[in-house]
Design an enzyme around this catalytic site. Structure first.
Site, PDB file in Angstrom:
ATOM      1  N   TYR A  66     -50.138  99.807  38.855  1.00  5.89           N
ATOM      2  CA  TYR A  66     -50.490 100.869  37.906  1.00  5.89           C
ATOM      3  C   TYR A  66     -51.990 100.737  37.632  1.00  5.89           C
ATOM      4  CZ  TYR A  66     -45.536 101.657  36.708  1.00  5.89           C
ATOM      5  OH  TYR A  66     -44.199 101.963  36.742  1.00  5.89           O
ATOM      6  N   PRO A  97     -43.109 109.912  33.422  1.00 11.19           N
ATOM      7  CA  PRO A  97     -42.588 108.921  34.387  1.00 11.19           C
ATOM      8  C   PRO A  97     -43.316 107.576  34.376  1.00 11.19           C
ATOM      9  CG  PRO A  97     -43.757 110.692  35.511  1.00 11.19           C
ATOM     10  CD  PRO A  97     -43.664 111.079  34.087  1.00 11.19           C
ATOM     11  N   LYS A 137     -38.512 105.551  33.382  1.00 10.04           N
ATOM     12  CA  LYS A 137     -37.324 105.555  32.523  1.00 10.04           C
ATOM     13  C   LYS A 137     -36.384 106.740  32.768  1.00 10.04           C
ATOM     14  CE  LYS A 137     -38.004 101.849  30.627  1.00 10.04           C
ATOM     15  NZ  LYS A 137     -37.574 101.220  31.866  1.00 10.04           N
ATOM     16  N   TYR A 156     -39.739  97.539  30.358  1.00  8.02           N
ATOM     17  CA  TYR A 156     -39.807  98.109  31.716  1.00  8.02           C
ATOM     18  C   TYR A 156     -38.512  97.815  32.482  1.00  8.02           C
ATOM     19  CZ  TYR A 156     -41.957  99.596  36.122  1.00  8.02           C
ATOM     20  OH  TYR A 156     -42.248 100.266  37.287  1.00  8.02           O
TER      21      TYR A 156
HETATM   22  P1  FAS Z   1     -31.679 116.498  37.232  1.00  6.26           P
HETATM   23  O1  FAS Z   1     -32.707 117.518  36.822  1.00  6.26           O
HETATM   24  O2  FAS Z   1     -32.014 115.497  38.280  1.00  6.26           O
HETATM   25  O3  FAS Z   1     -30.360 117.246  37.749  1.00  6.26           O
HETATM   26  C1  FAS Z   1     -29.880 118.401  37.087  1.00  6.26           C
HETATM   27  C2  FAS Z   1     -29.070 119.212  38.090  1.00  6.26           C
HETATM   28  O4  FAS Z   1     -28.515 120.336  37.403  1.00  6.26           O
HETATM   29  C3  FAS Z   1     -29.931 119.751  39.223  1.00  6.26           C
HETATM   30  O5  FAS Z   1     -29.339 119.480  40.466  1.00  6.26           O
HETATM   31  C4  FAS Z   1     -29.981 121.264  38.946  1.00  6.26           C
HETATM   32  O6  FAS Z   1     -30.026 122.035  40.133  1.00  6.26           O
HETATM   33  C5  FAS Z   1     -28.675 121.490  38.212  1.00  6.26           C
HETATM   34  N1  FAS Z   1     -28.698 122.668  37.349  1.00  6.26           N
HETATM   35  C6  FAS Z   1     -29.720 123.140  36.597  1.00  6.26           C
HETATM   36  N2  FAS Z   1     -29.347 124.257  35.946  1.00  6.26           N
HETATM   37  C7  FAS Z   1     -28.046 124.499  36.300  1.00  6.26           C
HETATM   38  C8  FAS Z   1     -27.099 125.504  35.974  1.00  6.26           C
HETATM   39  N3  FAS Z   1     -27.416 126.505  35.148  1.00  6.26           N
HETATM   40  N4  FAS Z   1     -25.870 125.443  36.513  1.00  6.26           N
HETATM   41  C9  FAS Z   1     -25.536 124.421  37.354  1.00  6.26           C
HETATM   42  N5  FAS Z   1     -26.392 123.434  37.721  1.00  6.26           N
HETATM   43  C10 FAS Z   1     -27.627 123.483  37.194  1.00  6.26           C
HETATM   44  N6  FAS Z   1     -38.100 109.712  36.685  1.00  6.26           N
HETATM   45  C11 FAS Z   1     -38.525 108.458  36.956  1.00  6.26           C
HETATM   46  O7  FAS Z   1     -37.944 107.502  36.436  1.00  6.26           O
HETATM   47  N7  FAS Z   1     -39.600 108.251  37.805  1.00  6.26           N
HETATM   48  C12 FAS Z   1     -40.249 109.311  38.422  1.00  6.26           C
HETATM   49  O8  FAS Z   1     -41.189 109.104  39.167  1.00  6.26           O
HETATM   50  C13 FAS Z   1     -39.833 110.623  38.177  1.00  6.26           C
HETATM   51  N8  FAS Z   1     -40.437 111.700  38.799  1.00  6.26           N
HETATM   52  C14 FAS Z   1     -40.008 112.971  38.501  1.00  6.26           C
HETATM   53  C15 FAS Z   1     -40.615 114.112  39.099  1.00  6.26           C
HETATM   54  C16 FAS Z   1     -40.177 115.404  38.777  1.00  6.26           C
HETATM   55  C17 FAS Z   1     -40.834 116.612  39.430  1.00  6.26           C
HETATM   56  C18 FAS Z   1     -39.142 115.587  37.843  1.00  6.26           C
HETATM   57  C19 FAS Z   1     -38.696 116.983  37.456  1.00  6.26           C
HETATM   58  C20 FAS Z   1     -38.539 114.480  37.259  1.00  6.26           C
HETATM   59  C21 FAS Z   1     -38.951 113.162  37.592  1.00  6.26           C
HETATM   60  N9  FAS Z   1     -38.345 112.036  37.032  1.00  6.26           N
HETATM   61  C22 FAS Z   1     -38.743 110.772  37.293  1.00  6.26           C
HETATM   62  C23 FAS Z   1     -37.266 112.173  36.153  1.00  6.26           C
HETATM   63  C24 FAS Z   1     -36.023 112.413  36.991  1.00  6.26           C
HETATM   64  O9  FAS Z   1     -35.848 111.376  37.897  1.00  6.26           O
HETATM   65  C25 FAS Z   1     -34.888 112.622  36.041  1.00  6.26           C
HETATM   66  O10 FAS Z   1     -34.907 111.671  34.986  1.00  6.26           O
HETATM   67  C26 FAS Z   1     -33.544 112.583  36.711  1.00  6.26           C
HETATM   68  O11 FAS Z   1     -33.551 113.494  37.782  1.00  6.26           O
HETATM   69  C27 FAS Z   1     -32.529 112.944  35.642  1.00  6.26           C
HETATM   70  O12 FAS Z   1     -31.352 113.248  36.266  1.00  6.26           O
HETATM   71  P2  FAS Z   1     -30.392 114.417  35.684  1.00  6.26           P
HETATM   72  O13 FAS Z   1     -30.288 114.263  34.230  1.00  6.26           O
HETATM   73  O14 FAS Z   1     -29.210 114.396  36.549  1.00  6.26           O
HETATM   74  O15 FAS Z   1     -31.236 115.774  35.881  1.00  6.26           O
HETATM   75  C1  PHB Z   2     -41.875 106.140  41.877  1.00  2.00           C
HETATM   76  O1  PHB Z   2     -41.635 107.354  42.093  1.00  2.00           O
HETATM   77  O2  PHB Z   2     -41.807 105.280  42.782  1.00  2.00           O
HETATM   78  C2  PHB Z   2     -42.253 105.714  40.482  1.00  2.00           C
HETATM   79  C3  PHB Z   2     -42.529 106.693  39.532  1.00  2.00           C
HETATM   80  C4  PHB Z   2     -42.885 106.310  38.255  1.00  2.00           C
HETATM   81  C5  PHB Z   2     -42.966 104.943  37.955  1.00  2.00           C
HETATM   82  C6  PHB Z   2     -42.681 103.979  38.903  1.00  2.00           C
HETATM   83  C7  PHB Z   2     -42.321 104.366  40.186  1.00  2.00           C
HETATM   84  O3  PHB Z   2     -43.337 104.562  36.698  1.00  2.00           O
END
Ligand code: FAS
Ligand code: PHB
Length: 397
Positions: free
Chosen positions: A208, A300, A304, A392
């Protein structure tokens, strides 16, 4: 078939969303013998194509093992005993294992989703993908319903409980009257531009980096596939970033040794994730239970998001098992309060890591000196390192 000719089915638990939260809940309920149906608006390929999280807490690994989907994770996941912080031209290691005796596992969210999808298919439990017009009904009554359109035909799913696992932009939270929910939110004036590349990671553990020009993160998916991020203004577009511009920017924010060791290559995915902190209280509305990003979002920086979704789902699955296996509905009454206690601690840690490591537009010299003092204190205090480590790696479920 309902009187008006609309196909009608029923189940115990209707799960809206087939991301990690929905799929993991479905699997935990199936293993416990509780009927459930997953309704997802996108195709399996689309869900798998989203590149997101990469770090699993111990609790998440345990939940996946309980769901019977941890074999590949144990085989291919990389156990990491710490992380490194890079600032002022040097790297400082935070040794989780030495400090608190616990570790994290590097295993991409895409792979978690793939494993859960395979288990779902093998279980034979119904999943409806590419469901359109999904709507939730009567979850404040005794017989909630989920309605959706599939291949042009409307369907009604009667259920006891709806699990809203449909993410930040889903229909579940939006179906709750505004007066019944309280929103807490912080939008950050920057996002993360992420690149996936088939190149060896720059270091053995995550780095980081905090730099006056902005934050950067060196992560990975395996020993041959790397994941990198640089902080960009929230107005930025990924299309404005060539690979060369990304690599130059990343290199410029790393300490010299890490910059020197960086192996670059063509990006196989490039996208920008906005950063926000968000909590919806409560997480239960009658027979609708929100889990994962449907209820909360964290920046992110603290890794978490996915892990919070998993801990919500374990809490909900345990409460539903108590209800259906032992006739005890009390656990369901405690669901929201239990989850929010953990959610807010993760929100605090993610906000703290983000405030510590990012360059805030408009920050004055005093704010920048405080940020540096916080970093200097952190890497010189065992107590401060222990605090970072226990947050973490993941607070107890
Ligand atoms: P999700 O958003 O993964 O899944 C929700 C599902 O519901 C999707 O498949 C969607 O298509 C569906 N859905 C939506 N509306 C609907 C409807 N009306 N009807 C039916 N289905 C519907 N977390 C980290 O820890 N590290 C990261 O680096 C990180 N990077 C991320 C980058 C991005 C661009 C995003 C958006 C999130 C990121 N996150 C990261 C957070 C991410 O990992 C989420 O915490 C994780 O996907 C959460 O999972 P769900 O709660 O299942 O939500
Ligand atoms: C990863 O996508 O690998 C990732 C993202 C956020 C973090 C750590 C790892 O804090």
């Amino acid at each position: 078939m309902a009187p008006n000719g609309i196909p009608r089915a029923s189940t115990r638990v209707a799960i809206v969303g087939a991301g990690p939260a929905g799929l993991l809940l479905g699997q935990l309920l199936t293993v416990a013998g509780i009927d459930n149906v997953i309704i997802e608006q996108r195709s399996p390929a689309y869900v798998l194509g989203r590149i997101r999280a990469g770090i699993l807490e111990c609790g998440t690994v345990e939940a996946l093992a309980r769901a019977g989907v941890a074999a590949r994770l144990h085989e291919e996941g990389l156990v990491h005993h710490g992380i490194e912080l890079s600032f002022d031209g040097a790297r400082h290691r935070i040794d989780f294992h030495a400090l608190i005796g616990r570790d994290v596992t590097v295993y991409g969210q895409t792979e978690v989703t793939r494993d859960l999808m395979a288990a779902r298919a093998a279980s034979g439990m119904p999943s409806v993908y590419e469901a359109a017009g999904v709507s939730l009904h009567d979850f404040d009554g005794a017989r909630p319903q989920v309605r959706y359109r599939k291949d042009g035909a409307w369907h009604v799913l009667d259920c006891d409980v709806i699990a809203g696992c449909d993410g930040f932009h889903g229909v579940s939270r939006a179906s709750v009257p505004g007066a019944a929910r309280r929103i807490f939110e912080r939008e950050y004036p920057f996002g993360w531009l992420g690149v996936l590349s088939e190149t060896p990671p720059v270091a053995d553990e995550l780095v980081y980096a905090s730099h006056p020009q902005g934050f950067a993160l060196c992560s990975m998916r395996s020993k041959t596939r790397s994941r990198y991020y640089v902080q960009v203004p929230s107005t930025e577009q990924a299309a404005n970033w060539s690979d060369a511009r990304f690599w130059d920017t990343l290199r410029s924010r790393l300490d010299p040794a890490t910059a020197q060791a960086l192996v670059t290559g063509p990006s196989i995915e490039k996208s920008i994730a906005p950063l926000r902190s968000f909590v919806c209280e409560p997480m239960r509305f009658g027979r609708l239970f929100l889990a994962g990003d449907a209820a909360h979002i964290v920046p992110p920086t603290g890794a978490k998001g996915l892990n919070l979704a998993a801990s919500d789902v374990v809490t909900l699955a345990d409460a539903l098992i108590a209800r259906y296996a032992h006739g005890d509905a009390h656990e369901l009454d405690l669901y929201s309060e239990r989850c929010l206690r953990r959610v807010w601690k993760a929100e605090r840690f993610s906000w703290w890591m983000t405030s510590l490591l990012h360059s805030f537009p408009g920050a004055d010299d005093f704010a920048r000196r405080i940020q540096r003092a916080e970093l200097d204190y952190l890497v010189s205090s065992k107590a401060a390192c222990r605090s970072l480590a226990e947050n973490y790696v993941g607070l107890p479920h």
